[in-house]
Design a protein around this motif. Sequence first.
Motif, short mmCIF file in Angstrom:
data_model
loop_
_atom_site.label_atom_id
_atom_site.label_comp_id
_atom_site.label_asym_id
_atom_site.label_seq_id
_atom_site.Cartn_x
_atom_site.Cartn_y
_atom_site.Cartn_z
N SER A 186 22.94 12.63 -0.14
CA SER A 186 23.57 13.95 -0.07
C SER A 186 23.73 14.39 1.38
N ASP A 224 17.20 12.62 -0.95
CA ASP A 224 18.31 13.51 -0.60
C ASP A 224 19.18 12.95 0.52
N GLN A 230 24.32 8.00 -6.58
CA GLN A 230 23.02 7.60 -6.10
C GLN A 230 23.09 6.24 -5.39
N SER A 268 25.01 18.06 -6.97
CA SER A 268 24.35 16.84 -6.51
C SER A 268 24.77 16.50 -5.09
N THR A 269 26.03 16.66 -4.79
CA THR A 269 26.53 16.35 -3.46
C THR A 269 25.88 17.21 -2.39
N PHE A 270 25.65 18.49 -2.67
CA PHE A 270 25.16 19.44 -1.67
C PHE A 270 23.67 19.73 -1.78
N ARG A 271 22.92 18.91 -2.50
CA ARG A 271 21.50 19.21 -2.75
C ARG A 271 20.67 19.21 -1.47
N SER A 304 26.52 12.54 3.11
CA SER A 304 27.82 13.00 2.66
C SER A 304 28.17 14.36 3.28
N GLY A 348 29.46 11.36 -2.39
CA GLY A 348 28.18 12.04 -2.23
C GLY A 348 27.43 12.23 -3.52
N SER A 349 28.11 12.21 -4.65
CA SER A 349 27.45 12.41 -5.94
C SER A 349 26.85 11.11 -6.49
#
Length: 407
Positions: free
Chosen positions: A140, A137, A285, A3-6, A143, A282-283
Amino acid sequence: MRSTFRALRNKKFAALLFGQTLSRIGDFLFQIALAWWVLEKTGSATAMGTVLFFSTLPMVVFVLVGGVVVDRMRRGLLLFMSDMARCFIMVVGAWLAFTDQLVLWQIYVIAILFGFADAFFLPAYNALIQQMVAEEDLPSANSINSLSMQFGRVAGPAIGGLIVGFGGTAVAFGFNALSFFIGALTVASLLNLPAPTSTDPGGFTLKQFKEDLRDGFGTIFSTPVLWVAILVFAFTNITLAGPYSIAMPFLVQQELGGDEKMLGFIYAIFPIGYAIASLIMGSFQKIRHRGIVFYVCGAIAGIGLGVFGFGLPLYLLVIAALLNGAALEIDGLIWTNLMQEKVPPEKMGRVSSVDSLGSFVLLPIGFAFTGWLIDTIGVTSVFIAAGAVTAVISLLPLLHPVIRKLD
């Protein structure tokens, strides 16, 4: 973690991030080389403050112009031109250092030119991320972008300390030039990215410039959450950045008995705190109770920096640096999210420029004053006073009910 790097699924964003990560490593490497050069050549905190005065002054003078230009030109082109300009400046600086012709006034000129390029680069970069990345996004992307910055802050000082220790200033400047060149190459794919569609590229008149600028200020002043934060930033950026950027080299040399390698090590610790907080945040929402969290973290950051003036062992200073970095990272992510939430994409350039003006407007005077203060009352007293003032200023906005209720 997925989720952090999406946001990296966006290939153009991934390319932009890669290039700017290299540039950031070069930037922080350059800062270590520059700080130690000034310290060794002059031994004066006032001279150190003057260098930073000249680097921030062009930002104050030109950032509003840069913000309006960003909303009327292709943002990828502005990034490319800024990276190439800074690459050329660093090539000249490296040559002067290599031929042993580098003197203090030339450092001042380099600082001024860098500040001018940054006045256009910073609002363009912030606006481009919002333009490129889908809304869902953006947390993300924010972050990851912060992680990139913190990686540069870890790797740059660590590499810079080693390079200055073994290769000298010229090699450090050369590495920075190379990082900007590679950064410009990765931006080349974004040169044709269109300017915001809601503006008229052919109508860049003085009247419309004033209207755009008025619109940027109006957007901020119509939202108390934004203008209160910018006002607080204007003061806490001085009390945090002054000791961190100017006093730290003197603390390392005079109080800790260290050299450029220890300075690089200490500077590399702060962003680790940033990175830890960024990976966690970052994870999410959405962050709850943002008003209270934002300003409490500002106070924690002040305390984390202020304890550097109490003569504590190095391992406790490492913990304080991690705390400072984590608190400032949470603040940064909340602020970026608020800006993207409250400001339309077509206005982000000019609003970001007003934000940058608020952040930088007092820094030139603050840097010069910090340098004089270190020479007058001592480096440890500066850290203690700055930490206390930061904590108090950060907590004052919680008296405003709108800030307390911000969720």
